[in-house]
Design a protein around this motif. Structure first.
Motif, PDB file in Angstrom:
ATOM      1  N   ARG A  34      -0.169  11.122   5.741  1.00  0.00           N
ATOM      2  CA  ARG A  34      -1.581  11.169   5.665  1.00  0.00           C
ATOM      3  C   ARG A  34      -1.949  12.495   6.472  1.00  0.00           C
TER       4      ARG A  34
ATOM      5  N   THR B  97      -5.091   6.350  -1.946  1.00  0.00           N
ATOM      6  CA  THR B  97      -4.628   5.003  -1.092  1.00  0.00           C
ATOM      7  C   THR B  97      -4.488   3.343  -1.544  1.00  0.00           C
TER       8      THR B  97
ATOM      9  N   GLY C   3      -8.120   1.513  -4.895  1.00  0.00           N
ATOM     10  CA  GLY C   3      -7.717   2.116  -3.531  1.00  0.00           C
ATOM     11  C   GLY C   3      -8.685   3.213  -3.040  1.00  0.00           C
TER      12      GLY C   3
ATOM     13  N   GLU D 286       1.013  -1.156  -0.057  1.00  0.00           N
ATOM     14  CA  GLU D 286      -0.145   0.169  -0.009  1.00  0.00           C
ATOM     15  C   GLU D 286       0.754   1.571  -0.317  1.00  0.00           C
TER      16      GLU D 286
ATOM     17  N   ARG E  95      -6.247  12.946  -1.813  1.00  0.00           N
ATOM     18  CA  ARG E  95      -5.528  12.157  -1.367  1.00  0.00           C
ATOM     19  C   ARG E  95      -5.481  10.480  -1.239  1.00  0.00           C
TER      20      ARG E  95
ATOM     21  N   GLU F 283       3.776   8.187   2.580  1.00  0.00           N
ATOM     22  CA  GLU F 283       3.914   6.747   2.992  1.00  0.00           C
ATOM     23  C   GLU F 283       3.795   5.734   1.767  1.00  0.00           C
ATOM     24  N   TYR F 284       4.864   4.951   1.976  1.00  0.00           N
ATOM     25  CA  TYR F 284       5.151   2.970   1.712  1.00  0.00           C
ATOM     26  C   TYR F 284       5.280   1.953   2.548  1.00  0.00           C
TER      27      TYR F 284
ATOM     28  N   VAL G 182       0.463   5.464  -0.644  1.00  0.00           N
ATOM     29  CA  VAL G 182      -0.155   6.781  -0.459  1.00  0.00           C
ATOM     30  C   VAL G 182       0.414   8.417  -0.741  1.00  0.00           C
TER      31      VAL G 182
END
Length: 461
Positions: free
Chosen positions: A350, A112, A91, A28, A110, A331-332, A30
């Protein structure tokens, strides 16, 4: 738009997906879309394009022909081609509602999703959101400059392509324009249509008055006559002379249009001619290279102009044709990420935008924090004890919208409310006006932690 090919993207997106798949990087991720900075003549932007962005994500598919063409280039592995053949966006999307005023550094969307999906959609999402938000902000400036005037989008012919002309009509309507001259925008979005006549129609007749009468009898329900093909004031007198004959046929001259010359002086002289001839209810509509500065000049001079067509300056956002809008990984695989490039550093994680209002209901300042800030941390704005309003909401879950897009009336009302709540220096279009956006202490702390983690990794043998 829904009919845009998935190949409307940058090559490097597909290159990266192949590398992600080869390396097994499918956890996942972001990403957030935001403007790094605002153009010099923009103190704010207006979020627009979310409906098209969500439609794009929900309907994104590669056809057999798309995959076959990619295969024919010889660039890509069979593994990638098989992946694209089954591609579906699965997502989540958080976003500010369309019509929300936003500022530099504030994410309005955003994504995700598994990394290959979140990466691939970057180019088209920027393409959709950047353009409409920029045009909506330009239109909002016109609305603020002329709040009591009927404003119409006249810019399709000078837009940079068909889709741009269509979406500019949509963005300007969100911001408060009354309608558009672009017929397809009426059919596709239900935007009210406005139109008059061209100089060529007048030129097709040897007698200007005969041209006026022919047009009026052909379009009796909403007659607006163009006055400046030859002599504007003489044309106004011809309208006055023609009006009784048209009235006898049940036809009223609703308005006249001025498209060149000193529009302030001409509007005053034409108004006097019309009033003297008993056409007190006939409105004056102006067009011809106008923008928010023109509208401020009209207001200052008390020009008797009732409606204005805004064309090239609107659909090209001519004075600020681009904003530094980006879509960046935050983010990852459960770890916050950030870019540290000079002048392009990002805040990780986030995020949420919290907006405060003063006692009069006007915007007083924004706070950018992590999505769930520590409510006890003074560094995060005292836990938002001032009663901040969160601006970012969940719009899509597992690749499906949670609800249909709001109606245009709802979006326009939201934009109207936000524009009414701008601080006075922004609503007056004061050059150089600034708005405070505070960075929460939790973001500062997280960025430092990310930097420390990366430095330790770099230092490892």
């Amino acid at each position: 738009m829904q009919d845009a090919s998935p190949l409307l993207t940058d090559l490097y997106q597909i290159n990266m997906i192949q590398a992600y798949l080869d390396h097994g990087d499918t956890q996942e991720a972001v990403f957030e879309f935001f403007a790094r900075s605002l153009p010099p003549r923009r103190s704010f932007l207006l979020a627009a394009g979310l409906a098209q962005a969500l439609e794009y994500l929900e309907t994104l598919r590669f056809s057999d022909a798309d995959v076959s063409w990619l295969k024919s280039t010889g660039r890509f592995s069979q593994k990638l081609l098989d992946y694209l053949r089954e591609f579906r966006f699965s997502g989540d999307v958080h976003a500010m509602p369309e019509g929300t005023v936003f500022f530099a550094g504030e994410p309005i969307l955003r994504v995700t999703a598994p990394l290959p999906q979140a990466q691939f959609v970057e180019s088209r999402l920027i393409n959709i959101l950047h353009f409409q938000s920029l045009v909506a902000a330009k239109a909002a400036r016109c609305v603020l400059a002329a709040p009591d005037k009927l404003l119409v989008d006249f810019g399709m012919r000078r837009a940079h392509g068909a889709e741009a002309g269509l979406l500019a009509a949509r963005a300007s309507y969100i911001a408060g324009f009354a309608g558009t001259a672009t017929v397809l925008a009426g059919e596709k979005f239900g935007i009210p249509l406005y139109g008059t006549m061209a100089h060529s129609f007048i030129e097709a007749f040897d007698d200007e008055a005969a041209a006026f009468e022919s047009f009026a009898r052909a379009r009796p329900d909403n007659v607006v006559l163009l006055l400046d093909t030859y002599d504007t004031e003489a044309a106004a007198r011809k309208v006055v002379a023609l009006a009784p004959r048209l009235k006898a046929a049940g036809i009223a001259v609703r308005g006249v249009r001025l498209d060149s010359g000193d529009l302030i002086a001409l509007s005053k002289s034409v108004r006097a001619i019309l009033d003297a001839g008993g056409l007190n209810d006939t409105t004056i509509f102006a067009s011809g290279g106008l923008d928010e500065d023109s509208l401020l000049d009209f207001a200052k001079a008390k020009a008797p102009i009732d409606g204005i067509g805004i064309g090239t300056s609107l659909t090209t956002s001519a004075d600020a044709p681009s904003a530094d809008c980006v879509y960046k990984m935050q983010e990852y695989a459960g770890l916050p990420r950030r870019k540290r490039s000079q002048h392009k550093a990002t805040w990780p994680g986030r995020k949420q935008v919290w907006r405060r209002y003063d006692a009069g209901g006007r915007m007083a300042g924004d706070l950018l924090t992590l999505e769930t800030p520590s409510l006890s941390s003074p560094a995060s704005g005292g836990g938002l004890g001032g009663g901040g309003e969160p601006l970012i909401r969940l719009m899509m879950k597992n690749g499906r919208r949670l609800a249909p897009s709001p109606s245009f009336d709802e979006i326009r009302l939201h934009a109207k409310r936000d524009l009414e709540r701008l601080p006075e220096n922004l609503s007056r279009l004061t050059p150089g006006a600034l708005y405070p956006v505070e960075i929460g202490g939790d973001l500062v702390k997280l960025a430092a932690a990310v930097d420390t983690r990366l430095l330790k990794h770099d230092a490892a043998p």
